[in-house]
Design an enzyme around this catalytic site. Structure first.
Site, mmCIF file in Angstrom:
data_model
loop_
_atom_site.group_PDB
_atom_site.id
_atom_site.type_symbol
_atom_site.label_atom_id
_atom_site.label_comp_id
_atom_site.label_asym_id
_atom_site.label_seq_id
_atom_site.Cartn_x
_atom_site.Cartn_y
_atom_site.Cartn_z
ATOM 1 C CE1 TYR A 145 -3.648 2.598 0.625
ATOM 2 C CE2 TYR A 145 -2.125 3.476 2.262
ATOM 3 C CZ TYR A 145 -3.262 3.615 1.483
ATOM 4 O OH TYR A 145 -4.001 4.773 1.560
ATOM 5 C CE LYS A 149 -3.462 5.209 -1.990
ATOM 6 N NZ LYS A 149 -4.458 5.767 -2.936
#
Length: 248
Positions: A145, A149
């Site tokens: 994750y 990002k």
């Protein structure tokens, strides 16, 4: 940015931060369309279209539906994303990594690619991407994750440069942990209340000029950790949290 006169499409706007943002734009007077896998009505005069950002055909179909009904579209928000935890000691985590990259990175690019020609042709408009404080200050439990990002941030920077002469702006929204439900607040008492977060976001978006990065106060320590010399200590703190979670 004038938030009262926009025509906004938010991919991933049927729940959470995306829906909250949609309601704020609608309340300000903008026309708002949200997209998601679920197409249940969300109220507040907001239109809903189906979209699966992992499916190129679905993205194109959503684009065509939105532009057919709203050729004046001038703001596209790439909100769709997943936040999944991983145990990197177990090779089975790879499936989670694939899903995360497919949605958070490739899904973002698919939506941008679908709408960029329209915005370039009209000579004005805005693309708003959504990264995360974890993209700047990783949390070990959410490895891919954070990587996804960080990728969205880098892609946003490059997109802004490449669109610089087109009249199309690129804005990056960088949320911290935000409690979108009471359950989320119980899990993370430090998470920012959704409405407080949206208050800050809409104020920043309304600024003239709108900042390239929309950074609420709660994400500043993440964004500037390396600059401020706090990065190593903060990552170490997060590593302690990971060890505690593993011990439970």
């Amino acid at each position: 940015m004038d938030i009262s006169t926009r025509t906004v499409f938010i991919a991933g706007g049927t729940s959470g931060i995306g829906l909250g943002l949609a309601r704020r734009f609608a309340a300000a007077g903008s026309t708002v369309i949200v997209g998601g896998r679920r197409t249940d009505p969300v109220g507040d005069g907001i239109e809903v279209v189906g979209i699966d950002v992992t499916d190129p055909g679905s993205v194109i179909a959503a684009r065509d539906a939105v532009l057919s009904a709203h050729p004046e579209l001038d703001l596209v928000v790439t909100m769709a994303g997943v936040l999944l935890t991983e145990d990197l000691r177990d090779p089975a985590h790879f499936a989670t990594a694939e899903t995360t990259i497919e949605v958070n990175v490739l899904g973002t690019i698919r939506v941008i690619d679908a709408f960029t020609p329209h915005l370039i042709e009209r000579g004005s408009g805005t693309v708003m991407t959504v990264s995360s404080g974890i993209g700047f200050l990783p949390f070990p439990l959410m490895a891919t994750y954070g990587a996804s990002k960080a990728a969205v941030h880098a892609y946003s920077e490059a997109l802004r440069v490449q669109l610089a002469d087109s009249g199309v702006d690129v804005v990056e929204l960088v949320p911290p942990a935000v409690a979108t439900t009471p359950e989320n607040k119980q899990l993370n008492p430090h998470a920012l209340d959704l409405e407080d977060f949206l208050d800050e976001v809409m104020d920043l978006l309304s600024a003239d000029p709108t900042p390239d990065e929309v950074l609420v106060q709660g994400v500043q320590m993440h964004r500037w950790a390396e600059r401020d010399g706090t990065y190593a200590d903060l990552v170490a703190q997060r590593s302690v949290i990971l060890q505690r979670l593993r011990a439970q």
